[in-house]
Write an enzyme that holds these catalytic residues in place. Structure first.
Site, PDB file in Angstrom:
ATOM      1  N   ASP A 159      -9.993  23.203 -19.021  1.00 19.16           N
ATOM      2  CA  ASP A 159     -11.327  23.121 -19.642  1.00 19.16           C
ATOM      3  C   ASP A 159     -11.309  23.799 -21.018  1.00 19.16           C
ATOM      4  O   ASP A 159     -11.907  23.312 -21.977  1.00 19.16           O
ATOM      5  CB  ASP A 159     -12.357  23.787 -18.716  1.00 19.16           C
ATOM      6  N   HIS A 187     -14.902  25.736 -12.196  1.00 16.73           N
ATOM      7  CA  HIS A 187     -14.283  24.503 -12.730  1.00 16.73           C
ATOM      8  C   HIS A 187     -15.052  23.331 -12.112  1.00 16.73           C
ATOM      9  O   HIS A 187     -14.628  22.731 -11.116  1.00 16.73           O
ATOM     10  CB  HIS A 187     -12.801  24.453 -12.350  1.00 16.73           C
TER      11      HIS A 187
HETATM   12  P1  NAD Z   1      -2.016  13.562  -5.931  1.00 19.90           P
HETATM   13  O1  NAD Z   1      -2.759  12.888  -4.836  1.00 19.90           O
HETATM   14  O2  NAD Z   1      -1.272  12.732  -6.926  1.00 19.90           O
HETATM   15  O3  NAD Z   1      -0.964  14.565  -5.309  1.00 19.90           O
HETATM   16  C1  NAD Z   1      -1.327  15.494  -4.360  1.00 19.90           C
HETATM   17  C2  NAD Z   1      -0.098  15.758  -3.519  1.00 19.90           C
HETATM   18  O4  NAD Z   1      -0.422  16.826  -2.647  1.00 19.90           O
HETATM   19  C3  NAD Z   1       0.313  14.560  -2.643  1.00 19.90           C
HETATM   20  O5  NAD Z   1       1.682  14.266  -2.865  1.00 19.90           O
HETATM   21  C4  NAD Z   1       0.074  15.040  -1.223  1.00 19.90           C
HETATM   22  O6  NAD Z   1       1.024  14.537  -0.280  1.00 19.90           O
HETATM   23  C5  NAD Z   1       0.188  16.558  -1.402  1.00 19.90           C
HETATM   24  N1  NAD Z   1      -0.501  17.351  -0.385  1.00 19.90           N
HETATM   25  C6  NAD Z   1      -1.693  17.114   0.188  1.00 19.90           C
HETATM   26  N2  NAD Z   1      -1.975  18.070   1.093  1.00 19.90           N
HETATM   27  C7  NAD Z   1      -0.931  18.943   1.059  1.00 19.90           C
HETATM   28  C8  NAD Z   1      -0.629  20.127   1.750  1.00 19.90           C
HETATM   29  N3  NAD Z   1      -1.439  20.605   2.711  1.00 19.90           N
HETATM   30  N4  NAD Z   1       0.521  20.760   1.460  1.00 19.90           N
HETATM   31  C9  NAD Z   1       1.369  20.274   0.524  1.00 19.90           C
HETATM   32  N5  NAD Z   1       1.139  19.134  -0.150  1.00 19.90           N
HETATM   33  C10 NAD Z   1       0.001  18.485   0.113  1.00 19.90           C
HETATM   34  O7  NAD Z   1      -3.051  14.544  -6.638  1.00 19.90           O
HETATM   35  P2  NAD Z   1      -2.914  15.227  -8.073  1.00 19.90           P
HETATM   36  O8  NAD Z   1      -3.455  14.294  -9.097  1.00 19.90           O
HETATM   37  O9  NAD Z   1      -1.563  15.807  -8.236  1.00 19.90           O
HETATM   38  O10 NAD Z   1      -4.029  16.392  -7.938  1.00 19.90           O
HETATM   39  C11 NAD Z   1      -3.841  17.468  -7.047  1.00 19.90           C
HETATM   40  C12 NAD Z   1      -5.081  18.356  -7.027  1.00 19.90           C
HETATM   41  O11 NAD Z   1      -5.276  18.962  -8.300  1.00 19.90           O
HETATM   42  C13 NAD Z   1      -6.394  17.625  -6.729  1.00 19.90           C
HETATM   43  O12 NAD Z   1      -7.184  18.410  -5.860  1.00 19.90           O
HETATM   44  C14 NAD Z   1      -7.054  17.514  -8.096  1.00 19.90           C
HETATM   45  O13 NAD Z   1      -8.442  17.384  -8.000  1.00 19.90           O
HETATM   46  C15 NAD Z   1      -6.645  18.852  -8.677  1.00 19.90           C
HETATM   47  N6  NAD Z   1      -6.763  18.992 -10.135  1.00 19.90           N
HETATM   48  C16 NAD Z   1      -7.236  20.163 -10.627  1.00 19.90           C
HETATM   49  C17 NAD Z   1      -7.342  20.364 -11.989  1.00 19.90           C
HETATM   50  C18 NAD Z   1      -7.880  21.650 -12.539  1.00 19.90           C
HETATM   51  O14 NAD Z   1      -8.123  21.703 -13.764  1.00 19.90           O
HETATM   52  N7  NAD Z   1      -8.064  22.702 -11.783  1.00 19.90           N
HETATM   53  C19 NAD Z   1      -6.939  19.349 -12.867  1.00 19.90           C
HETATM   54  C20 NAD Z   1      -6.453  18.155 -12.334  1.00 19.90           C
HETATM   55  C21 NAD Z   1      -6.370  17.980 -10.954  1.00 19.90           C
HETATM   56  C1  LMR Z   2      -9.999  17.635 -14.066  1.00 19.66           C
HETATM   57  O1  LMR Z   2     -10.764  18.452 -14.569  1.00 19.66           O
HETATM   58  O2  LMR Z   2      -9.488  16.702 -14.718  1.00 19.66           O
HETATM   59  C2  LMR Z   2      -9.619  17.797 -12.617  1.00 19.66           C
HETATM   60  O3  LMR Z   2     -10.341  18.831 -12.033  1.00 19.66           O
HETATM   61  C3  LMR Z   2      -9.702  16.534 -11.849  1.00 19.66           C
HETATM   62  C4  LMR Z   2     -11.141  16.147 -11.603  1.00 19.66           C
HETATM   63  O4  LMR Z   2     -11.475  15.843 -10.451  1.00 19.66           O
HETATM   64  O5  LMR Z   2     -11.926  16.141 -12.539  1.00 19.66           O
END
Ligand code: NAD
Ligand code: LMR
Length: 330
Positions: A159, A187
């Site tokens: 962010d 967030h």
């Molecule tokens: P994705 O679906 O591509 O990958 C997630 C992976 O996690 C998958 O491979 C899945 O098998 C694995 N997984 C699920 N449960 C699990 C567990 N208990 N233990 C280990 N692995 C597990 O998702 P992504 O795009 O990589 O996003 C992951 C997370 O990050 C989401 O919750 C998304 O919202 C979050 N995110 C946060 C931010 C932030 O700024 N904080 C930014 C982007 C994404």
């Molecule tokens: C983001 O900010 O891009 C991540 O937290 C993914 C989402 O769900 O917005």
């Protein structure tokens, strides 16, 4: 390489973020060219095969800093002796959802992983990326009594990076000119990107962008809803930018923050800062001492406008805490 290896666990290693994150950690960019990196990849059993593919590609990069890769489908073995646990693995949201719609699916993951960290790691710093990241970090922290609470954080660096990029574009300056842009609170779409205390070079941001109307309007909503805009455009949530911001988050905590500067991260509130209740995982302006310690920057001036925004995001975090109260072990 003369230094002691750093052991890094990445959960969700076969996911989108994992695919961007792992290569940059392995390359030496984060811990330095003279520090061996041992990676511990955690995945669900069904995704272990895909994680093996990622591990093959990591090997094929030939990074001299990457000295070990282990793949696990069990958090206890994955977290054994790790120094950093980057908790990414969890479900991402889809179009039309808010991040806290994920609480019931994702919250329990962080109970199990908090307990596993408690058993397997002592000198660890845990960074929660999986959403809703503030409340998931709260859950992990509560389930990990042996590790000091201040070793847990959640990522709001994405962010901050988004907010800086938007201001730089509007002001017609380089993004490197924008500093002290703190994200306050959750967030989520209630976060407060604090343009009032940020600077564009030596100017206030308001002066640099030519007034306050855009900052209170398109900028504010643009930062708060950028994640949703990316999902609408890509059909998937942000990944490379999230991974890059996770790298920034770890680096900012490792390096001494220059005097007069700060960065954003969600950390446990100490109860004495800006009226935020103790224990909430709340994004504040942070200054790292560069020796593993950090402080919540004190004395940042808050206008009535800022105060109101901070109170709104605090209220949302208190509501999320209430929803997960059965998952909080302490
Ligand atoms: P994705 O679906 O591509 O990958 C997630 C992976 O996690 C998958 O491979 C899945 O098998 C694995 N997984 C699920 N449960 C699990 C567990 N208990 N233990 C280990 N692995 C597990 O998702 P992504 O795009 O990589 O996003 C992951 C997370 O990050 C989401 O919750 C998304 O919202 C979050 N995110 C946060 C931010 C932030 O700024 N904080 C930014 C982007 C994404
Ligand atoms: C983001 O900010 O891009 C991540 O937290 C993914 C989402 O769900 O917005």
């Amino acid at each position: 390489m003369s230094k002691k290896p750093v052991r890094v666990a990445v959960t969700g290693a076969a996911g989108q973020i994992g695919y961007s994150l792992l290569f940059r950690i392995a390359s030496g960019e984060v811990f330095g060219a003279d520090t061996p990196v041992e990676l511990s990849l955690l995945e669900l059993p069904a995704a272990v095969k895909a994680a093996e593919g990622t591990a093959m590609e990591l090997e094929d990069c030939g990074f001299p800093t990457l000295t070990k890769i282990n793949i696990h489908d069990n958090a206890d073995s994955a977290f054994e002796g790790v120094n950093w646990a980057l908790l990414v693995g969890s479900k991402p949201r889809g179009p039309g959802m808010e991040r806290n719609d994920l609480i019931r699916d994702n919250g329990p993951i962080f109970v199990g992983q908090g307990k596993a960290l408690n058993r397997a790691a002592s000198d660890v710093r845990a960074v929660v990326v999986g959403n809703p990241c503030n409340t998931n970090a709260l859950i992990a922290m509560h389930n990990c009594r042996e590790v000091p609470a201040n070793r847990f954080s959640a990522m709001t660096m994405l962010d901050e990076n988004r907010a800086k990029a938007m201001i730089a574009k509007k002001a017609g300056v380089g993004v490197g000119e924008i500093h002290n842009l703190a994200i306050w609170g959750n967030h989520s779409s209630s976060m407060f990107p604090d343009f009032e205390n940020a600077k564009a070079g030596s100017k206030t941001v308001e002066a640099a962008v030519g007034g306050r109307a855009w900052l209170e309007g398109d900028f504010m909503v643009g930062v708060q809803k950028r994640g949703a805009a990316i999902i609408a455009a890509r059909g998937k949530s942000s990944a490379a930018s999230a991974a890059s911001s996770c790298i920034d988050h770890v680096k900012r905590f490792m390096e001494k923050t220059p005097a007069g500067h700060w960065f954003s991260a969600a950390v446990p509130s100490d109860g004495n800062s800006y009226g935020v209740p103790a224990g909430l995982i709340f994004s504040f302006p942070i200054r790292s001492h560069g020796d593993g310690k950090y402080e919540i920057v004190q004395g940042v001036k808050l206008s009535d406008y800022a105060r109101k925004k901070i109170d709104e995001t605090t209220k949302e975090l208190l509501e999320e805490r209430e929803v997960v109260k059965e998952l909080l072990a302490r």
